[in-house]
Scaffold this motif. Structure first.
Motif, mmCIF file in Angstrom:
data_model
loop_
_atom_site.group_PDB
_atom_site.id
_atom_site.type_symbol
_atom_site.label_atom_id
_atom_site.label_comp_id
_atom_site.label_asym_id
_atom_site.label_seq_id
_atom_site.Cartn_x
_atom_site.Cartn_y
_atom_site.Cartn_z
ATOM 1 N N VAL A 67 35.455 126.654 -42.473
ATOM 2 C CA VAL A 67 35.644 125.782 -43.641
ATOM 3 C C VAL A 67 36.903 126.184 -44.406
ATOM 4 C CG1 VAL A 67 34.705 125.173 -45.908
ATOM 5 C CG2 VAL A 67 33.232 125.156 -43.899
ATOM 6 N N THR A 70 40.103 125.197 -42.510
ATOM 7 C CA THR A 70 40.251 123.735 -42.544
ATOM 8 C C THR A 70 40.689 123.279 -43.923
ATOM 9 O OG1 THR A 70 38.537 123.478 -40.853
ATOM 10 C CG2 THR A 70 39.060 121.552 -42.192
ATOM 11 N N ALA A 138 28.904 127.443 -43.461
ATOM 12 C CA ALA A 138 29.813 126.404 -43.945
ATOM 13 C C ALA A 138 29.444 125.972 -45.362
ATOM 14 C CB ALA A 138 29.775 125.209 -42.996
ATOM 15 N N SER A 139 28.132 125.830 -45.620
ATOM 16 C CA SER A 139 27.688 125.478 -46.970
ATOM 17 C C SER A 139 28.039 126.576 -47.963
ATOM 18 C CB SER A 139 26.172 125.240 -46.966
ATOM 19 O OG SER A 139 25.823 124.183 -46.105
ATOM 20 N N VAL A 142 31.721 126.161 -48.823
ATOM 21 C CA VAL A 142 32.017 125.041 -49.720
ATOM 22 C C VAL A 142 31.618 125.380 -51.150
ATOM 23 C CG1 VAL A 142 31.506 122.627 -50.244
ATOM 24 C CG2 VAL A 142 31.852 123.346 -47.881
#
Length: 289
Positions: A67, A70, A138-139, A142
């Motif tokens: 993440v 990206t 990934a969470s 974020v």
């Protein structure tokens, strides 16, 4: 120097990675991760629990790092427009974890996640699969972007966009190494401590999964609270919050501890924990003639 990378950039990338797992925005997700992927439904043997903790740490690091790279390379140019929506995701993620935690604390089982498997093999619990662990990482990322993206952009992405893509790759690997090392030490220590906790819980009627659910619910409640507080701050409707301030004190202590230990200290701690696991297992193994 490594591949032409400045020594100060190396130190900054490692340092940023070490404290990334305990950042102010997402550090409460660390106990949630430990409850969901290390404590709950872990293998009964010490060796199995530690290996699962290391596997979960790797998966979490992959999701987290993917993440960040990206976001840094693709989304950063329009980050100002996206940043306002990140607290919403944080709040929703916290509420979801709160619901899951309450569900587990009530003694309910999480649904199984079925993947293509050999005939006769049992389905793996959702908490034991690579997709679920990487997705949680990934969470986690974020939810953490608002607090940790600045040093990541300053070091790793700047190097990626410079003339040396190799330098950017080296710094990214070092950042991921620092983050993963912090998580691996916490997960391994938890896996080892779990054995004694299980024995205590057996005397209390086997309430370990309920405790794990309660920890998950508590972490989710704080993450949701923090996300709502961030939204209020963005709209100029919030000052200092006693809950956020108290948690920030804990977070600063964890970050200072990680920074003080450094890569060498955390690496030594991980080696010692693994040595305790495997050497003790060998000594306890029966001797065969």
């Amino acid at each position: 120097m490594i591949a032409g990378v400045d020594a100060s950039a190396i130190a900054l990338a490692l340092g940023a990675g070490l404290v990334a797992a305990v950042n102010p925005c997402g550090f409460a997700l660390l106990p949630a991760y430990l409850s969901l992927f290390v404590i709950k439904d872990a293998p009964p043997t010490r060796r199995g629990a530690v290996l699962r903790a290391l596997r979960a740490s790797l998966a979490l690091t992959i999701g987290f790092s993917a993440v960040f790279v990206t976001f840094g390379l693709v989304i950063a140019p329009v980050a100002s427009g996206i940043q306002a929506y990140l607290p919403i995701f944080t709040a929703v993620l916290g509420l979801a974890l709160l619901a899951v935690g309450i569900w587990v604390a009530l003694g309910r089982a999480l649904p199984s996640f079925r993947l293509p498997r050999r005939k006769g093999a049992a389905p793996k619990p959702v908490t034991a699969t690579w997709p679920s662990m990487i997705g949680f990482g990934a969470s986690y990322a974020v939810a953490s972007i608002g607090c940790t993206i600045a040093p990541f952009l300053a070091v790793v992405v700047t190097a990626f966009r410079s003339d040396s893509a190799a330098a950017g790759l080296v710094l990214f690997v070092l950042y991921a190494l620092g983050m993963g090392l912090t998580v691996a030490v916490a997960a391994t220590a938890t896996a080892l401590a779990r054995r004694g906790l299980i024995n205590s819980m057996r005397r209390m009627g086997g309430g370990l999964p309920r405790i794990a659910g309660a920890v998950l619910a508590l972490a989710g409640a704080y993450v949701a609270w923090y996300g709502i507080w961030e939204l209020r701050v963005l709209h100029g409707d919030a000052g200092s919050d006693p809950i956020v301030e108290a948690a920030a004190g804990v977070q600063r202590w964890l970050a200072d501890a990680a920074g003080t230990l450094g890569v060498v200290g955390l690496g030594v701690a991980l080696v010692v924990l693994l040595a305790v696991t495997f050497l003790r297992r060998r000594r306890s193994a029966p001797v065969r003639d």
